[in-house]
Motif scaffolding. Structure first.
Motif, PDB file in Angstrom:
ATOM      1  N   ALA A  78     -34.367   8.106  39.818  1.00  0.00           N
ATOM      2  CA  ALA A  78     -34.113   8.399  41.225  1.00  0.00           C
ATOM      3  C   ALA A  78     -33.460   7.194  41.895  1.00  0.00           C
ATOM      4  CB  ALA A  78     -35.414   8.754  41.940  1.00  0.00           C
ATOM      5  N   ALA A  79     -32.322   7.420  42.510  1.00  0.00           N
ATOM      6  CA  ALA A  79     -31.617   6.367  43.243  1.00  0.00           C
ATOM      7  C   ALA A  79     -30.688   7.019  44.250  1.00  0.00           C
ATOM      8  CB  ALA A  79     -30.827   5.466  42.287  1.00  0.00           C
ATOM      9  N   SER A  80     -30.552   6.382  45.414  1.00  0.00           N
ATOM     10  CA  SER A  80     -29.727   6.942  46.483  1.00  0.00           C
ATOM     11  C   SER A  80     -28.783   5.878  47.007  1.00  0.00           C
ATOM     12  CB  SER A  80     -30.619   7.466  47.626  1.00  0.00           C
ATOM     13  OG  SER A  80     -31.454   8.509  47.175  1.00  0.00           O
ATOM     14  N   TYR A  81     -27.565   6.300  47.345  1.00  0.00           N
ATOM     15  CA  TYR A  81     -26.512   5.363  47.713  1.00  0.00           C
ATOM     16  C   TYR A  81     -25.780   5.866  48.978  1.00  0.00           C
ATOM     17  CZ  TYR A  81     -27.223   4.401  42.724  1.00  0.00           C
ATOM     18  OH  TYR A  81     -27.779   4.143  41.502  1.00  0.00           O
ATOM     19  N   SER A  82     -25.202   4.905  49.702  1.00  0.00           N
ATOM     20  CA  SER A  82     -24.353   5.247  50.845  1.00  0.00           C
ATOM     21  C   SER A  82     -23.068   4.436  50.751  1.00  0.00           C
ATOM     22  CB  SER A  82     -25.067   4.960  52.168  1.00  0.00           C
ATOM     23  OG  SER A  82     -25.405   3.579  52.280  1.00  0.00           O
ATOM     24  N   TYR A  83     -22.043   4.873  51.462  1.00  0.00           N
ATOM     25  CA  TYR A  83     -20.743   4.210  51.376  1.00  0.00           C
ATOM     26  C   TYR A  83     -19.920   4.519  52.609  1.00  0.00           C
ATOM     27  CZ  TYR A  83     -19.756   8.946  49.814  1.00  0.00           C
ATOM     28  OH  TYR A  83     -19.702  10.306  49.723  1.00  0.00           O
ATOM     29  N   ALA A  84     -18.907   3.692  52.822  1.00  0.00           N
ATOM     30  CA  ALA A  84     -17.903   3.932  53.860  1.00  0.00           C
ATOM     31  C   ALA A  84     -16.645   3.191  53.450  1.00  0.00           C
ATOM     32  CB  ALA A  84     -18.385   3.440  55.226  1.00  0.00           C
ATOM     33  N   GLY A 101     -20.510   8.564  53.707  1.00  0.00           N
ATOM     34  CA  GLY A 101     -21.386   9.572  53.131  1.00  0.00           C
ATOM     35  C   GLY A 101     -22.493   8.981  52.288  1.00  0.00           C
ATOM     36  N   VAL A 102     -23.205   9.868  51.594  1.00  0.00           N
ATOM     37  CA  VAL A 102     -24.333   9.465  50.753  1.00  0.00           C
ATOM     38  C   VAL A 102     -24.335  10.288  49.475  1.00  0.00           C
ATOM     39  CG1 VAL A 102     -25.707   8.944  52.823  1.00  0.00           C
ATOM     40  CG2 VAL A 102     -26.048  11.124  51.646  1.00  0.00           C
ATOM     41  N   GLY A 322     -16.404  17.737  57.255  1.00  0.00           N
ATOM     42  CA  GLY A 322     -17.173  17.100  56.193  1.00  0.00           C
ATOM     43  C   GLY A 322     -17.938  18.166  55.448  1.00  0.00           C
ATOM     44  N   GLY A 323     -18.587  17.751  54.402  1.00  0.00           N
ATOM     45  CA  GLY A 323     -19.368  18.712  53.639  1.00  0.00           C
ATOM     46  C   GLY A 323     -20.007  18.047  52.449  1.00  0.00           C
ATOM     47  N   PHE A 345     -23.186  14.163  50.503  1.00  0.00           N
ATOM     48  CA  PHE A 345     -22.202  14.669  51.467  1.00  0.00           C
ATOM     49  C   PHE A 345     -21.230  13.550  51.810  1.00  0.00           C
ATOM     50  CE2 PHE A 345     -25.047  12.622  54.536  1.00  0.00           C
ATOM     51  CZ  PHE A 345     -24.156  12.063  55.444  1.00  0.00           C
ATOM     52  N   ALA A 346     -20.090  13.937  52.375  1.00  0.00           N
ATOM     53  CA  ALA A 346     -19.117  12.989  52.918  1.00  0.00           C
ATOM     54  C   ALA A 346     -18.517  13.579  54.182  1.00  0.00           C
ATOM     55  CB  ALA A 346     -18.021  12.689  51.901  1.00  0.00           C
TER      56      ALA A 346
END
Length: 357
Positions: A78-84, A101-102, A322-323, A345-346
């Motif tokens: 389990a790991a979660s990421y975000s970006y821009a 998004g994430v 977005g979606g 999503f992004a």
């Protein structure tokens, strides 16, 4: 889009447990060509390095983030990421647009993960000035169930799924295919040879001609398309089954009321049960289910989505701002030994800027 607002969004994602990641703008092209949809393949910026390896400007963040996750250890963790940052596609606002998004991998609490991701998407949209978006839901698992109910060769069912995913028609179901008359001899030879021998012949011919890719497709993919078209030529779907599939694809109703129509057409199924459970989870979390509309044709035009799909748009409709959705098969497609739960999503920030003007 102002940097402070982007920082606010990323700070919110990080506070929710989605660690900020940065991935290189220049990416190996092969993973994208392998798993992205046909439309996006054609819109990628491609180049070669000094050794002749194909590279691209990143057209999205999901695949690079998935590759980063795979490089960091066990795929199913389990790991979660975000970006821009910017992504690059032909025809998109001059070729460069900003996404935020994430992505969440490895969560076994599937409904909770989907609920959190959609909630974050709505929260981010509100921060960008869209407080009551139109929320469109789709479900690739339901489409899969509807198509699998059609009595047809597996190759034709795969072709139908692609047509649906990318907004095509179901003309391939109507009659025996006659639009390939100029290739009738080739198709007849392929049918006589059988799928495996036919695949080898096509790949050998392409190799002898020095063709390594066409429109982003590998020789193996080109061969598979020929074989599918060959099998589809002799397949005819009954009018009743064709109408049942068209009726399913025509479903467009408020999400809370869509279940009855889904079950009327598909009967009892695990996919229908999962849809009901998802809507119940969204409602229990306080998400605006009454503002959600289920449309069987809603999709992202990406091959890797395989479950929930959602889009956010202006209240009056129009192109998605977005979606996101579920893509449990992506990590395996990128080299993992087993599929792993994945959802994300992004948002397209240039489209929000157009909304604000």
């Amino acid at each position: 889009m102002s940097s402070p607002l982007l920082k606010t969004l990323i700070d919110r994602f990080e506070a929710a447990g989605f660690a900020r990641v940065d991935v290189p703008i220049l990416q190996p092209a092969e993973p994208f060509l392998d798993v992205m949809g046909e439309d996006l393949r054609q819109r990628m910026f491609l180049t070669l390095d000094a050794e002749g390896r194909e590279l691209c400007l990143r057209p999205d963040f999901t695949i690079p983030t998935a590759l980063l996750h795979l490089a960091g250890g066990e795929a199913g963790r389990a790991a979660s990421y975000s970006y821009a940052g910017p992504v690059f596609r032909h025809g998109a606002n001059g070729g460069e647009v900003t996404q935020v998004g994430v992505e969440s991998f490895g969560r076994s609490d599937r409904l909770a993960a989907e609920t959190e991701v959609l909630g974050l998407a709505l929260e981010a949209a509100a921060a960008l000035g869209l407080r009551a978006p139109q929320i469109r839901l789709g479900d690739r698992a339901l489409v899969e169930a509807a198509v699998n109910a059609v009595e047809a060769p597996a190759s034709l069912r795969r072709r139908i799924k692609r047509e649906i995913a990318f907004g095509g028609t179901l003309d391939c179901l109507a009659t025996k295919a006659d639009g390939d008359a100029e290739h009738a001899g080739l198709f007849a030879a392929l049918e006589a040879a059988g799928p495996e021998a036919a695949r080898g012949v096509i790949e050998d011919v392409l190799s002898l001609a020095g063709i390594t890719a066409v429109g982003g497709r590998t020789p193996a993919e080109i061969a598979e398309r020929f074989i599918e078209r060959s099998a589809a030529r002799s397949a005819v779907v009954s009018p009743a089954q064709r109408q049942a599939l068209k009726s399913f694809l025509a479903i467009d109703a408020p999400a809370p009321q869509a279940s009855a129509r889904i079950r009327e057409l598909l009967g009892a199924s695990a996919a229908a049960d999962a849809f009901d459970q998802r809507i119940a989870a969204f409602s229990a979390a306080g998400l605006p289910v009454d503002a959600m509309r289920f449309s069987a044709g809603t999709g992202q035009g990406l091959d890797y989505y395989d479950g929930l799909v959602f889009e956010l748009a202006r209240p009056g409709g129009g192109e998605p701002l977005g979606g996101g959705g579920r893509y449990d098969g992506l990590l395996k497609a990128l080299g993992a030994k087993q599929p792993a739960p994945a959802v994300g999503f992004a948002l397209w920030l240039d489209r929000f800027e157009e909304t604000a003007r």
